[in-house]
Design an enzyme around this catalytic site. Structure first.
Site, PDB file in Angstrom:
ATOM      1  N   TRP A 316       6.528  -0.684  -2.222  1.00  0.00           N
ATOM      2  CA  TRP A 316       5.250   0.097  -2.497  1.00  0.00           C
ATOM      3  C   TRP A 316       4.293  -1.025  -2.621  1.00  0.00           C
ATOM      4  O   TRP A 316       3.311  -0.901  -1.990  1.00  0.00           O
ATOM      5  CB  TRP A 316       5.493   0.729  -3.554  1.00  0.00           C
ATOM      6  CG  TRP A 316       4.131   1.657  -3.760  1.00  0.00           C
ATOM      7  CD1 TRP A 316       3.692   2.614  -3.013  1.00  0.00           C
ATOM      8  CD2 TRP A 316       2.815   1.429  -4.531  1.00  0.00           C
ATOM      9  NE1 TRP A 316       2.284   3.057  -3.655  1.00  0.00           N
ATOM     10  CE2 TRP A 316       1.771   2.063  -4.540  1.00  0.00           C
ATOM     11  CE3 TRP A 316       2.873   0.205  -5.533  1.00  0.00           C
ATOM     12  CZ2 TRP A 316       0.548   1.883  -5.188  1.00  0.00           C
ATOM     13  CZ3 TRP A 316       1.687   0.021  -6.501  1.00  0.00           C
ATOM     14  CH2 TRP A 316       0.601   0.917  -5.999  1.00  0.00           C
ATOM     15  N   HIS A 317       4.474  -1.980  -3.493  1.00  0.00           N
ATOM     16  CA  HIS A 317       3.416  -3.065  -3.420  1.00  0.00           C
ATOM     17  C   HIS A 317       3.151  -3.767  -2.358  1.00  0.00           C
ATOM     18  O   HIS A 317       2.244  -4.515  -2.171  1.00  0.00           O
ATOM     19  CB  HIS A 317       4.021  -4.065  -4.828  1.00  0.00           C
ATOM     20  CG  HIS A 317       3.860  -3.253  -5.987  1.00  0.00           C
ATOM     21  ND1 HIS A 317       4.924  -2.558  -6.620  1.00  0.00           N
ATOM     22  CD2 HIS A 317       2.783  -3.507  -7.081  1.00  0.00           C
ATOM     23  CE1 HIS A 317       4.352  -2.133  -7.965  1.00  0.00           C
ATOM     24  NE2 HIS A 317       2.941  -2.760  -7.904  1.00  0.00           N
ATOM     25  N   GLY A 318       4.355  -4.162  -1.411  1.00  0.00           N
ATOM     26  CA  GLY A 318       4.125  -4.785  -0.410  1.00  0.00           C
ATOM     27  C   GLY A 318       5.354  -4.901   0.704  1.00  0.00           C
ATOM     28  O   GLY A 318       6.466  -4.839   0.114  1.00  0.00           O
ATOM     29  N   PHE A 480      -2.770  -2.965  -2.349  1.00  0.00           N
ATOM     30  CA  PHE A 480      -1.411  -2.245  -2.076  1.00  0.00           C
ATOM     31  C   PHE A 480      -1.507  -0.972  -1.630  1.00  0.00           C
ATOM     32  O   PHE A 480      -0.861  -0.202  -1.531  1.00  0.00           O
ATOM     33  CB  PHE A 480      -0.729  -2.253  -3.240  1.00  0.00           C
ATOM     34  CG  PHE A 480      -0.494  -3.763  -4.018  1.00  0.00           C
ATOM     35  CD1 PHE A 480      -0.050  -4.637  -3.277  1.00  0.00           C
ATOM     36  CD2 PHE A 480      -0.489  -3.959  -5.568  1.00  0.00           C
ATOM     37  CE1 PHE A 480       0.072  -6.116  -3.777  1.00  0.00           C
ATOM     38  CE2 PHE A 480      -0.213  -5.335  -6.019  1.00  0.00           C
ATOM     39  CZ  PHE A 480       0.202  -6.323  -5.124  1.00  0.00           C
TER      40      PHE A 480
END
Length: 480
Positions: A316-318, A480
């Site tokens: 989810w963050h990257g 993000f």
């Protein structure tokens, strides 16, 4: 539009607060119409065409949620289909480049950035939360106007917190009564959060950028301080935004869920994730962990579920292996803690130190451009030559204006003035560490009492931040 800009702080926010106050005298509907208009303007300021994607997603998720409420045996299928569709849109914008990098077609196609809605990751999870709440029967009366206000609320759309429609919609209809003390508390919280971002996170970002760009060539001390600088940067960056969001909402009589609660005071990784990005943890727990079986099906299934949510959190963050490694490291630590149980053999100061060092270690992979860069920086800790930080590293911490002022004093004092450009910047690191132990602005706002000292601090934070807006990077979590 950036929340750390002159346009937002000096024009947009005061105008919205004033019109919100005036609109509340006209009934329930007009303030929400104004809020939706402000949210649309804020979300579409830099990329107007992205509003088409947000509109299409919003209409589809709202109608599907209402359909799930009325559905019988097929509502689980509707929930899964809706969540899959929202995640597909997120994946198209966010992960296409990463997937293509694993194929011969790398660089052939990338989704246009001007079409991606602002805060797409946060908005996607908010809509999935909506579908889940509709499925669980938690949703009461929510109009399309309420839903649109929730998706575009300018205080949360950039970096969260990830809110539930049922948390915000009733407050938009009936916000808390206006009070000057409430306005002062919100402004105080907003100002301290803005100063965290612009003044503190900006300083530590300089040190982190300097060190990561030279990973593998730094002395051990410079490598260690580079890692610590990023740990402090992301803390003041993210906690600063959370304070700003709560302050902006508070000035409007709206309460947001707590998203950040002094995470570097944590005594374990589980404790850390109960304090860091609390609403993201809540989302994964209720929308992934519990549906997978939670901790009800034995220890090994529990460990599998823990690893699943942390790997998903990394993604989810990257898009990239470094985010997966970061999520995997935290997942492994959580699994070990679960297997270890409640057995404690170390005093609290030692458990705090081990937790803090582990978080520092994991952040290296989160920040590095490539895994190789992260390993090079960590490898620098084992080089020979521990000693004082280098003058180049110390100088990198200075913002341009402060640098010019210190160099002017150095020229006045001659050779003795060189100590200013070395030791003064380095003082930022112990000051930053000391501030970790202070009550955060959200804690202070809950028991806020206006005083002359708080007024002076608010003015200093606001004025100081506005003077240093130029060159300040976007919030880390806005990416993000």
């Amino acid at each position: 539009m950036s929340v750390q800009s002159h346009l937002f702080v000096l024009a947009f926010l005061p105008a919205v607060l004033l019109l919100w106050r005036l609109g509340r005298r006209l009934g329930e509907r007009w303030p929400r119409v104004l809020l939706l208009g402000a949210g649309v303007l804020f979300c579409g300021w830099s990329a107007p065409l992205s509003l088409l994607v947000l509109l299409a997603e919003g209409v589809a998720s709202y109608l599907l949620g209402r359909r799930i409420i009325r559905a019988g045996a097929h509502k689980k299928g509707l929930l899964i289909a809706g969540a899959a569709g929202l995640l597909a849109v997120l994946a198209w914008f966010k992960y296409t480049g990463f997937v293509l990098s694993l194929t011969p077609w790398e660089g052939l196609f990338a989704p246009p950035g001007w079409l991606a809605p602002l805060g797409l990751s946060f908005v996607t999870f908010q809509q999935i939360f909506w579908l889940r709440d509709c499925y669980d029967g938690r949703v009461e009366k929510v109009s399309p106007l309420d839903y649109g206000c929730c998706l575009t609320f300018f205080a949360t759309v950039t970096c969260g917190p990830i809110t539930r429609v049922e948390e915000l919609a009733p407050q938009f209809r009936r916000p808390a009564p206006f009070s000057w003390d409430g306005l002062a508390a919100g402004l105080y919280c907003f100002s301290l959060g803005l100063a965290k971002k612009v003044l503190l996170a900006g300083i530590f970002a300089n040190g982190a950028d300097f060190g990561f760009a030279r990973a593998g060539t730094l002395s051990p001390m410079d490598s260690a301080l580079t890692i610590l600088c990023y740990t402090l940067q992301i803390y003041f960056d993210f906690s600063g935004y959370c304070d700003m969001a709560s302050g902006m909402a508070g000035m409007m009589g709206i309460s947001l869920p707590v998203n950040f609660n002094s995470p570097y005071r944590a005594l374990s990784i589980q404790d850390f994730w109960g304090r860091w990005h609390i609403t993201l943890s809540r989302f994964f727990r209720q929308c992934v962990y519990i549906p997978l079986g939670g901790s009800r099906r034995g220890m090994w299934i529990t460990c599998r579920n823990i690893m699943t949510i942390f790997l998903l959190s990394g993604l989810w963050h990257g898009a990239g292996w470094r985010f997966l490694i970061w999520g995997g490291l935290h997942g492994i630590a959580m699994v070990i803690q679960r297997l270890w149980g409640d057995r404690k053999f170390l005093p609290k100061p030692m458990t705090w130190l081990f937790t803090f060092l582990f978080v520092n270690f994991a952040w290296v992979f989160f920040r590095a451009g490539r895994v190789r860069q992260a390993l090079a920086l960590l490898g620098g800790l084992f080089h020979r030559g521990w000693g004082l930080p280098s003058p180049d590293f110390a100088g990198s911490l200075l913002m341009t204006t402060l640098s010019e002022g210190l160099f002017a004093l150095q020229n006045i004092w001659g050779a003795d003035g060189r100590l200013l450009t070395y030791w003064v910047p380095l003082l930022a690191i112990p000051v930053g560490l000391a501030l970790l132990a202070c009550p955060n602005p959200l804690e202070q706002a809950t028991r806020f009492r206006p005083t002359v000292g708080k007024l002076v601090l608010t003015v200093l934070c606001l004025v100081g931040s506005i003077l240093f807006f130029s060159g300040v990077d976007a919030f880390i979590y806005a990416n993000f």
